[in-house]
Design an enzyme around this catalytic site. Structure first.
Site, PDB file in Angstrom:
ATOM      1  N   GLY A 188       2.180   2.207  10.671  1.00 29.08           N
ATOM      2  CA  GLY A 188       3.165   3.279  10.550  1.00 29.08           C
ATOM      3  C   GLY A 188       3.836   3.643  11.865  1.00 29.08           C
ATOM      4  O   GLY A 188       4.468   4.693  11.980  1.00 29.08           O
ATOM      5  N   HIS A 210      -9.567   1.473   4.213  1.00 29.89           N
ATOM      6  CA  HIS A 210      -8.328   1.621   5.001  1.00 29.89           C
ATOM      7  C   HIS A 210      -8.591   2.573   6.162  1.00 29.89           C
ATOM      8  O   HIS A 210      -9.350   3.538   6.020  1.00 29.89           O
ATOM      9  CB  HIS A 210      -7.199   2.157   4.107  1.00 29.89           C
ATOM     10  CG  HIS A 210      -5.877   2.092   4.783  1.00 29.89           C
ATOM     11  ND1 HIS A 210      -5.474   3.050   5.683  1.00 29.89           N
ATOM     12  CD2 HIS A 210      -4.878   1.179   4.729  1.00 29.89           C
ATOM     13  CE1 HIS A 210      -4.274   2.714   6.153  1.00 29.89           C
ATOM     14  NE2 HIS A 210      -3.895   1.586   5.576  1.00 29.89           N
ATOM     15  N   GLU A 223      -6.951   4.929   7.339  1.00 32.31           N
ATOM     16  CA  GLU A 223      -6.669   6.349   7.061  1.00 32.31           C
ATOM     17  C   GLU A 223      -7.847   6.992   6.341  1.00 32.31           C
ATOM     18  O   GLU A 223      -8.147   8.168   6.542  1.00 32.31           O
ATOM     19  CB  GLU A 223      -5.365   6.473   6.259  1.00 32.31           C
ATOM     20  CG  GLU A 223      -4.154   6.204   7.155  1.00 32.31           C
ATOM     21  CD  GLU A 223      -2.943   5.665   6.431  1.00 32.31           C
ATOM     22  OE1 GLU A 223      -2.874   5.725   5.190  1.00 32.31           O
ATOM     23  OE2 GLU A 223      -2.035   5.153   7.132  1.00 32.31           O
ATOM     24  N   LYS A 240       0.049   4.314  -0.347  1.00 31.10           N
ATOM     25  CA  LYS A 240      -0.567   5.543   0.191  1.00 31.10           C
ATOM     26  C   LYS A 240      -0.276   6.703  -0.760  1.00 31.10           C
ATOM     27  O   LYS A 240      -0.272   6.493  -1.974  1.00 31.10           O
ATOM     28  CB  LYS A 240      -0.053   5.795   1.610  1.00 31.10           C
ATOM     29  CG  LYS A 240      -0.181   4.531   2.478  1.00 31.10           C
ATOM     30  CD  LYS A 240       0.101   4.731   3.918  1.00 31.10           C
ATOM     31  CE  LYS A 240      -0.063   3.385   4.625  1.00 31.10           C
ATOM     32  NZ  LYS A 240      -0.050   3.485   6.065  1.00 31.10           N
ATOM     33  N   ASN A 243       0.861  -1.187   0.000  1.00 33.97           N
ATOM     34  CA  ASN A 243       0.000   0.000   0.000  1.00 33.97           C
ATOM     35  C   ASN A 243       0.893   1.231   0.000  1.00 33.97           C
ATOM     36  O   ASN A 243       1.483   1.571   1.019  1.00 33.97           O
ATOM     37  CB  ASN A 243      -0.903  -0.028   1.249  1.00 33.97           C
ATOM     38  CG  ASN A 243      -1.704   1.246   1.409  1.00 33.97           C
ATOM     39  OD1 ASN A 243      -1.803   2.050   0.464  1.00 33.97           O
ATOM     40  ND2 ASN A 243      -2.270   1.442   2.580  1.00 33.97           N
ATOM     41  N   GLU A 246      -5.860  -4.871  10.246  1.00 31.02           N
ATOM     42  CA  GLU A 246      -4.812  -3.896  10.524  1.00 31.02           C
ATOM     43  C   GLU A 246      -5.120  -3.170  11.830  1.00 31.02           C
ATOM     44  O   GLU A 246      -5.927  -2.229  11.842  1.00 31.02           O
ATOM     45  CB  GLU A 246      -4.728  -2.867   9.389  1.00 31.02           C
ATOM     46  CG  GLU A 246      -4.402  -3.466   8.039  1.00 31.02           C
ATOM     47  CD  GLU A 246      -3.746  -2.439   7.122  1.00 31.02           C
ATOM     48  OE1 GLU A 246      -2.604  -2.673   6.714  1.00 31.02           O
ATOM     49  OE2 GLU A 246      -4.368  -1.406   6.843  1.00 31.02           O
ATOM     50  N   SER A 274       3.064  -2.245  10.270  1.00 30.39           N
ATOM     51  CA  SER A 274       4.510  -2.310  10.544  1.00 30.39           C
ATOM     52  C   SER A 274       5.146  -3.648  10.155  1.00 30.39           C
ATOM     53  O   SER A 274       6.079  -4.096  10.818  1.00 30.39           O
ATOM     54  CB  SER A 274       4.794  -1.979  12.013  1.00 30.39           C
ATOM     55  OG  SER A 274       4.401  -0.636  12.300  1.00 30.39           O
TER      56      SER A 274
HETATM   57  P1  PGA Z   1       2.681   0.207   7.586  1.00 32.61           P
HETATM   58  O1  PGA Z   1       1.243   0.474   6.891  1.00 32.61           O
HETATM   59  O2  PGA Z   1       3.179  -1.111   7.046  1.00 32.61           O
HETATM   60  O3  PGA Z   1       3.540   1.361   7.165  1.00 32.61           O
HETATM   61  O4  PGA Z   1       2.440   0.149   9.049  1.00 32.61           O
HETATM   62  C1  PGA Z   1       0.325  -0.562   6.695  1.00 32.61           C
HETATM   63  C2  PGA Z   1      -0.941  -0.023   6.057  1.00 32.61           C
HETATM   64  O5  PGA Z   1      -1.341   1.106   6.346  1.00 32.61           O
HETATM   65  O6  PGA Z   1      -1.586  -0.722   5.242  1.00 32.61           O
END
Ligand code: PGA
Length: 260
Positions: free
Chosen positions: A180, A102, A104, A18, A16, A174, A219
């Protein structure tokens, strides 16, 4: 060793991106990634670039095994929805599917379970594979509300998906506190939550629960991937930060292939 192979669930490692990478950067990434993943088998590998890069990435990946996913999609076929992208628009570009819900988007763009109820079946109807994201906040976990939150999201967001199509959906568990942050879920936490999500699908259809692929996200890095991907109910990973470099995405995909 994992139980994914006997059940026929091919693991999926999806990057992903983003709001990272211009079109030129995306093309350079694909040129670097394709030779790295060409020898891997037993794992599906996908990337999820911005809308603007989708066509270029689909073109660069043509003839390869790399799958391409969008990061969002509107549910309507067309209409007065400024700034949105429809299922037929994505299907025409030739993407494999799209991330939906997601955290976000839920947090910053008011994505709701009501719209996801429409988006997930709309993707399937357009021949697109949805990657539906679910997960709890840190506060919800601390208050013992993880299962309540997952039950709510899974039941609501999949409500309008026909039972026999549930296995065509990919679900990404998630935990929001792990996205993140570098704070990865422990193997026990990941396995427990993902087995719970599978059981929720099983409430509608035990057969589809065995088909549905459930990813862990939050992560994931080359250093922790092997342990997470070996868990019996984990069928791959949705990877943010570590998907921005071909080598680290390949290392995670190799860990999934080894665990399958
Ligand atoms: P990350 O993001 O691996 O940077 O924690 C995962 C995601 O948001 O799908």
């Amino acid at each position: 060793m994992s139980s994914s192979a006997p059940q026929g669930r091919t693991p999926l490692i999806a990057g992903n991106w983003k709001m990272f990478k211009t079109v030129a950067e995306a093309e350079a990434f694909v040129a670097g990634l394709l030779p790295e993943i060409s020898s891997l088998s037993g794992v599906d590998v996908g990337i999820c670039p911005s809308f603007l890069s989708l066509q270029a990435v689909v073109d660069s990946a043509r003839g390869s095994r790399l799958e391409v996913y969008a990061q969002n999609m509107h549910y309507a076929q067309d209409g007065a929805f400024t700034g949105e992208v429809s299922p037929p628009m994505l299907a025409e570009v030739g993407v494999t599917g799209t991330i939906l819900g997601h955290s976000e988007r839920r947090e910053h763009f008011a994505e709701s379970d009501r719209t996801l109820q429409l988006k997930v079946p709309a993707a399937l109807d357009a021949g697109l594979r949805p990657i539906l994201c679910v997960g709890e906040t840190e506060e919800e976990r601390e208050q013992g509300d993880t299962e309540r939150k997952l039950r709510h999201q899974v039941q609501e967001d999949l409500m309008k998906v026909e039972t026999e199509r549930l296995g065509d959906v990919v679900i990404a568990y998630e935990p929001i506190w792990a996205i993140g942050t570098g704070k990865v879920a422990t193997p026990d936490q990941a396995q427990e939550a993902i087995a719970f999500v599978r059981a929720l699908v099983g409430d509608r259809s035990p057969e589809q629960a065995q088909r549905v692929r459930i990813l862990y996200g939050g992560s994931v890095k080359p250093e922790n991937a092997a342990e997470l991907l070996a868990l019996p109910d984990v069928d791959g990973a949705l990877v943010g930060g570590a998907s921005l470099e071909p080598r680290s995405l390949t290392a995670i995909a190799a860990a999934a292939a080894a665990a399958a």
